[in-house]
Scaffold this active site. Structure first.
Site, PDB file in Angstrom:
ATOM      1  N   SER A   1       0.819  -1.208   0.000  1.00 29.51           N
ATOM      2  CA  SER A   1       0.000   0.000   0.000  1.00 29.51           C
ATOM      3  C   SER A   1       0.860   1.268   0.000  1.00 29.51           C
ATOM      4  O   SER A   1       1.533   1.557  -0.988  1.00 29.51           O
ATOM      5  CB  SER A   1      -0.971  -0.038   1.189  1.00 29.51           C
ATOM      6  OG  SER A   1      -1.984   0.920   1.050  1.00 29.51           O
TER       7      SER A   1
ATOM      8  N   ASP B   1     -10.779  -6.131  -2.723  1.00 30.42           N
ATOM      9  CA  ASP B   1     -10.105  -5.135  -1.886  1.00 30.42           C
ATOM     10  C   ASP B   1     -10.961  -3.880  -1.863  1.00 30.42           C
ATOM     11  O   ASP B   1     -11.123  -3.209  -2.887  1.00 30.42           O
ATOM     12  CB  ASP B   1      -8.715  -4.846  -2.463  1.00 30.42           C
ATOM     13  CG  ASP B   1      -7.895  -3.868  -1.634  1.00 30.42           C
ATOM     14  OD1 ASP B   1      -8.470  -3.154  -0.791  1.00 30.42           O
ATOM     15  OD2 ASP B   1      -6.667  -3.813  -1.838  1.00 30.42           O
TER      16      ASP B   1
ATOM     17  N   HIS C   1      -7.702  -5.534   2.103  1.00 32.55           N
ATOM     18  CA  HIS C   1      -6.575  -4.725   1.632  1.00 32.55           C
ATOM     19  C   HIS C   1      -5.244  -5.224   2.178  1.00 32.55           C
ATOM     20  O   HIS C   1      -4.194  -4.791   1.716  1.00 32.55           O
ATOM     21  CB  HIS C   1      -6.821  -3.267   2.069  1.00 32.55           C
ATOM     22  CG  HIS C   1      -5.833  -2.285   1.527  1.00 32.55           C
ATOM     23  ND1 HIS C   1      -5.629  -2.106   0.177  1.00 32.55           N
ATOM     24  CD2 HIS C   1      -4.978  -1.426   2.162  1.00 32.55           C
ATOM     25  CE1 HIS C   1      -4.703  -1.168  -0.005  1.00 32.55           C
ATOM     26  NE2 HIS C   1      -4.294  -0.756   1.183  1.00 32.55           N
TER      27      HIS C   1
END
Length: 275
Positions: A95, A217, A247
């Site tokens: 991320s 996600d 996620h």
């Protein structure tokens, strides 16, 4: 231990000839990789670190100006590599740290043999010609909720992002690391992550990129992974882990995610893969 290593709680384990650096995403810390690391230490030198602002770091070191952009995190990463005298590494980032690796590789492509990008997004907010998954008003509402009652916000955000209820081990772990962050720092990092736009940087990336995400996600639609694949300047490959929600697949579904990560760590992209 140098100043940068100490500030980022850098840990080096394993003794392989090749080096892999692991970067965690928003709300977590290096402990999120604890189920992956045992599979790496026999073959690789593994470098773990905490992003500035993560719970285990000294909040006095957090620079509200420097860390209001991804460039600040990229410079942190490059400083860690310099202090450890790492001349080339594989970088696996989740991320926030996935895109940190992207930016750092533009500054210093010689330092990275490849990037493994988990749940990566160059922009979370929708535009007329781009679907990132969120409207600006959604992000503003989340920021307001963080400011008004951080504990209540974590209780709602953690199960939504992880994919599960508050009783699940993964949600409890993500909640723990979120609570470890100082709320004002968490707000700045959250706003930085969810409002950046790195789409214009993608064509400058020449390091091979392995793009990995779960099929469901809530933060990053599958279309974003395909967008990265189309717009990165170098070789790239996409793998969507089917039937996995959330996620943070390395936290919520390690039994499905770790074999995928290991495969991308050990195998490089061939021209036929990147087509």
């Amino acid at each position: 231990m140098g100043i940068v290593e100490e500030a980022h709680n850098v840990k080096v384990v394993g003794s392989g000839e090749k080096t892999i650096v692991l970067g965690h995403g928003f709300g977590t810390d290096q402990s999120v990789w604890k189920q992956l690391v045992p599979y790496l230490v026999d073959e690789y030198r593994v470098v773990l670190y905490d992003n500035m602002g993560a719970g285990p770091t000294n909040p006095d070191y957090f620079d509200f100006d420097r860390h209001s952009s991804l460039e600040g995190y990229a410079y942190d990463l490059l400083a860690i590599l310099e202090e450890l005298q790492i001349s080339c590494c594989m970088y696996l980032g989740h991320s926030l740290s996935a895109m940190t690796g992207v930016v750092a590789s533009i500054f210093r492509p010689d330092l990275f043999s490849k990037l493994i990008l988990v749940s990566a997004s160059p922009r979370f907010i929708n535009t007329d010609d781009y679907y990132g998954g969120f409207e600006l008003k959604d992000i503003e509402q989340l920021c307001q909720a963080m400011e008004s009652n951080y504990k209540a916000w974590v209780s709602g955000f953690a199960p939504l992002v992880v994919g599960g209820d508050m009783d699940s081990v993964a949600v409890q772990e993500f909640s723990r690391t979120l609570f470890n962050m100082r709320p004002d720092i968490a707000l700045i990092v959250f706003r930085t992550v969810f409002t950046f736009d790195l789409r214009h940087f993608l064509s400058c990336v020449t390091v091979p990129c392995h793009i990995i995400q779960s099929s469901m996600d809530v933060a990053v639609p599958v279309a974003v992974a395909q967008y990265l694949h189309r717009n990165l300047g170098g070789k790239s490959i996409v793998e969507i882990i089917s039937n996995i929600e959330g996620h943070l697949p390395h936290l919520s579904a390690p039994e499905a995610t770790i074999p995928v990560l290991l495969r991308h760590i050990s195998h490089d992209i061939y021209n036929s893969d990147a087509a």
